[in-house]
Write a protein that holds these residues in place. Structure first.
Motif, short mmCIF file in Angstrom:
data_model
loop_
_atom_site.label_atom_id
_atom_site.label_comp_id
_atom_site.label_asym_id
_atom_site.label_seq_id
_atom_site.Cartn_x
_atom_site.Cartn_y
_atom_site.Cartn_z
N GLY A 52 0.83 -1.21 0.00
CA GLY A 52 0.00 0.00 0.00
C GLY A 52 0.87 1.25 0.00
N ARG A 53 1.86 1.25 0.90
CA ARG A 53 2.72 2.44 0.98
C ARG A 53 3.55 2.59 -0.30
N LEU A 54 3.96 1.45 -0.84
CA LEU A 54 4.76 1.48 -2.08
C LEU A 54 3.95 2.09 -3.22
N LEU A 55 2.71 1.62 -3.35
CA LEU A 55 1.87 2.13 -4.45
C LEU A 55 1.53 3.61 -4.24
N ALA A 56 1.35 4.00 -2.97
CA ALA A 56 1.08 5.42 -2.69
C ALA A 56 2.29 6.25 -3.14
N ARG A 57 3.46 5.73 -2.90
CA ARG A 57 4.67 6.48 -3.33
C ARG A 57 4.75 6.55 -4.85
N PHE A 58 4.38 5.46 -5.52
CA PHE A 58 4.40 5.50 -6.99
C PHE A 58 3.44 6.59 -7.47
N ASN A 59 2.27 6.67 -6.82
CA ASN A 59 1.30 7.70 -7.22
C ASN A 59 1.86 9.10 -6.98
N ASP A 60 2.49 9.29 -5.81
CA ASP A 60 3.11 10.61 -5.53
C ASP A 60 4.08 10.99 -6.63
N MET A 61 4.88 9.99 -6.99
CA MET A 61 5.92 10.25 -7.99
C MET A 61 5.28 10.67 -9.32
N LEU A 62 4.21 9.96 -9.70
CA LEU A 62 3.56 10.29 -10.97
C LEU A 62 2.90 11.67 -10.88
N ASP A 63 2.30 11.95 -9.72
CA ASP A 63 1.66 13.26 -9.55
C ASP A 63 2.69 14.38 -9.65
N ARG A 64 3.86 14.10 -9.15
CA ARG A 64 4.91 15.13 -9.16
C ARG A 64 5.56 15.31 -10.52
N ASP A 65 5.38 14.27 -11.39
CA ASP A 65 6.03 14.33 -12.71
C ASP A 65 7.55 14.39 -12.58
N TRP A 66 8.07 13.73 -11.59
CA TRP A 66 9.52 13.78 -11.36
C TRP A 66 10.00 12.33 -11.23
N LEU A 67 10.55 11.82 -12.31
CA LEU A 67 10.85 10.38 -12.38
C LEU A 67 12.31 10.06 -12.08
N THR A 68 13.18 11.01 -12.35
CA THR A 68 14.61 10.75 -12.09
C THR A 68 15.33 12.10 -11.93
N ASN A 69 16.68 12.06 -11.96
CA ASN A 69 17.50 13.27 -11.78
C ASN A 69 17.40 13.82 -10.36
N ASN A 70 17.87 12.99 -9.41
CA ASN A 70 18.01 13.43 -8.02
C ASN A 70 16.71 14.00 -7.44
N GLY A 71 15.67 13.24 -7.56
CA GLY A 71 14.36 13.66 -7.06
C GLY A 71 14.22 13.49 -5.56
N PRO A 72 13.04 13.84 -5.03
CA PRO A 72 12.85 13.81 -3.58
C PRO A 72 12.96 12.41 -2.96
N PHE A 73 12.55 11.37 -3.69
CA PHE A 73 12.67 10.02 -3.11
C PHE A 73 14.14 9.61 -2.99
N VAL A 74 14.92 9.94 -4.00
CA VAL A 74 16.36 9.60 -3.94
C VAL A 74 17.00 10.35 -2.77
N HIS A 75 16.63 11.60 -2.66
CA HIS A 75 17.18 12.43 -1.58
C HIS A 75 16.80 11.81 -0.22
N ASP A 76 15.55 11.45 -0.06
CA ASP A 76 15.06 10.86 1.20
C ASP A 76 15.77 9.52 1.47
N PHE A 77 15.89 8.71 0.44
CA PHE A 77 16.55 7.39 0.59
C PHE A 77 17.99 7.57 1.08
N GLU A 78 18.68 8.51 0.46
CA GLU A 78 20.09 8.75 0.85
C GLU A 78 20.19 9.21 2.30
N ARG A 79 19.31 10.14 2.69
CA ARG A 79 19.40 10.68 4.07
C ARG A 79 19.08 9.58 5.09
N ARG A 80 18.10 8.74 4.76
CA ARG A 80 17.74 7.65 5.69
C ARG A 80 18.93 6.72 5.89
N ILE A 81 19.63 6.44 4.80
CA ILE A 81 20.78 5.52 4.90
C ILE A 81 21.89 6.16 5.73
#
Ligand SMILES: Cc1ncc(COP(=O)(O)O)c(C=O)c1O
Length: 404
Positions: free
Chosen positions: A33-62
């Motif tokens: 559920g959370r995964l699909l919600a994130r996919f929807n966020d990503m599509l809504d944002r129109d930001w699929l790559t190039n250092n987007g917010p999910f990549v940024h978040d993933f890096e900071r969490r690590i």
């Protein structure tokens, strides 16, 4: 179904123990559920790559999880290794174990750096520090240690050698995300450490990887390198490649991280299930995890002594495969026996006796969230039965392998 007679084995015409093949490294899917919600966020944002917010978040969490200053997410673990090796200015020769996945060697040869293969310690399966110094030449620029299957290298000893000889030290930690060494999380040892988040790894981003480091300059260089060398719009200041992680991959990674403790608990339960059933069985040795450390219990590694078990690793594997247990020969036959290294260094094996012995003796058993307790019981019953009946089974197994 438990097998009681040789005729019950699939190789002898019986019904396979598993209708659905069990694999090593089936993907862990976190909360869908959370995964699909994130996919929807990503599509809504129109930001699929190039250092987007999910990549940024993933890096900071690590960074937070590992207590390391910089995480640079990449498109896979191989590119992470290639970029780390290049950013560290590795040249000439680099000392690496042969007992590892081929990427550890290829990341060097790909950029015309020669991998010099070092033998491993028979207990931890990691690079043997006692053998490193004899391989150092004036062309040696670095060492890559591999924390194989979550077993960490003898970091202090290797760091001392690297320091004494002025060598760069990189760790391939592809198997060791979430593990610790002497109470410190893997990620901040050496100059840098790399991870793979391939779908078969317990934390996955479909395809993905990362380099982590405490070195500000190195991190900056790797960020440039993974983005073609772009330092801003229309401004390239460095040689680079495309090593970027996509947003959909990072969305999977974040969801995976959120479920990490559950994955580990499941792996730990599976590992101890195998341990209870296989411990003390003649000729079988299960890789031990150091219970004082944090472990991800991602791999269940079985070493088979053919004299004591009555049959070889390959014999056992042939029977298990027929039963639907797709155990794997990681890491057979060793990098030095694969091309191009096999042709470049035909006699490398003379210095790699432990590697060659292990490559013939170990297999990885199915585990992960898709393997249930009853599957493990059945696999262990099978292993007991097969080894107990080795004399009767062997002639048939060997003729079957020749026929294949
Ligand atoms: C030890 C090791 N190094 C490097 C890699 C390469 O990672 P990737 O498949 O993400 O490129 C792997 C992948 O399985 C690995 O096991």
């Amino acid at each position: 179904m438990k097998k009681n007679r040789i005729e019950d084995l699939a190789l002898f015409g019986g019904k396979p123990a598993f209708d659905q093949t069990l694999h090593v490294g089936r993907p862990n899917i976190g909360d869908r559920g959370r995964l699909l919600a994130r996919f929807n966020d990503m599509l809504d944002r129109d930001w699929l790559t190039n250092n987007g917010p999910f990549v940024h978040d993933f890096e900071r969490r690590i960074e937070q999880l590992l207590g390391v200053k910089h995480c640079v997410a990449m498109c896979n673990g191989t590119v992470a290794l290639e970029i780390a090796a290049r950013a560290l200015n590795l040249t000439g020769e680099v000392i690496v174990p042969s007992f590892t996945f081929i990427s550890t060697a290829h990341c060097l040869q790909w950029q015309e750096i020669t991998p010099v293969f070092c033998d491993v310690d028979p207990e931890t399966y990691t690079i043997d520090p006692g053998r490193i110094e004899s391989l150092i030449t004036p062309r040696t620029s670095g060492i890559i240690g591999v924390h194989l299957w979550g077993n960490t290298c003898r970091v202090d000893d290797i760091e001392a050698i690297a320091e004494k000889h002025g060598l760069k030290l990189l760790f391939d930690a592809s198997h060791s995300f979430g593990c610790s060494h002497r109470g410190r999380m893997v990620g901040s040892f050496g100059c840098a450490e790399t991870f793979s988040f391939h779908a078969t790894k317990f934390i996955n981003t479909f395809e993905g990887g990362a380099v982590v480091t405490n070195d500000d300059e190195l991190a900056e260089k790797m960020r440039l390198m993974k983005n073609f060398g772009f330092a801003g719009m229309d401004r390239v200041i460095y040689i680079g490649t495309n090593g970027k992680m996509s947003e959909i991959a990072a969305a999977m990674g974040i969801t995976s991280l959120e479920d990490m403790e559950g994955f580990i608990a499941c792996n730990r339960n599976n590992y101890h299930g195998y341990r209870r059933r296989l411990e003390g069985w003649p000729g079988l040795k299960l890789m031990a995890y150091d219970e004082r450390e944090k472990n991800n219990y991602q791999y269940v590694v079985l070493e088979i002594d053919p004299e004591q078990a009555g049959l070889s690793r390959d014999d056992l594997l042939t029977v298990l495969h027929a039963e639907g247990v797709r155990a794997r020969r990681y890491f057979y036959p060793g990098c030095h026996k694969m091309e191009p290294y096999r042709s470049y260094f035909p006699h490398a094996g003379l210095l790699l006796p432990v590697t060659e012995r292990l490559a013939d003796r170990v297999l990885c058993l199915p585990t992960g969230t898709q393997v249930a307790d009853r599957d493990i019981d059945l696999i262990c019953d099978l292993i007991h039965f097969i080894t107990g009946q080795a004399d009767a089974i062997l002639p048939f197994v060997r003729s079957e392998r020749i026929a294949q």
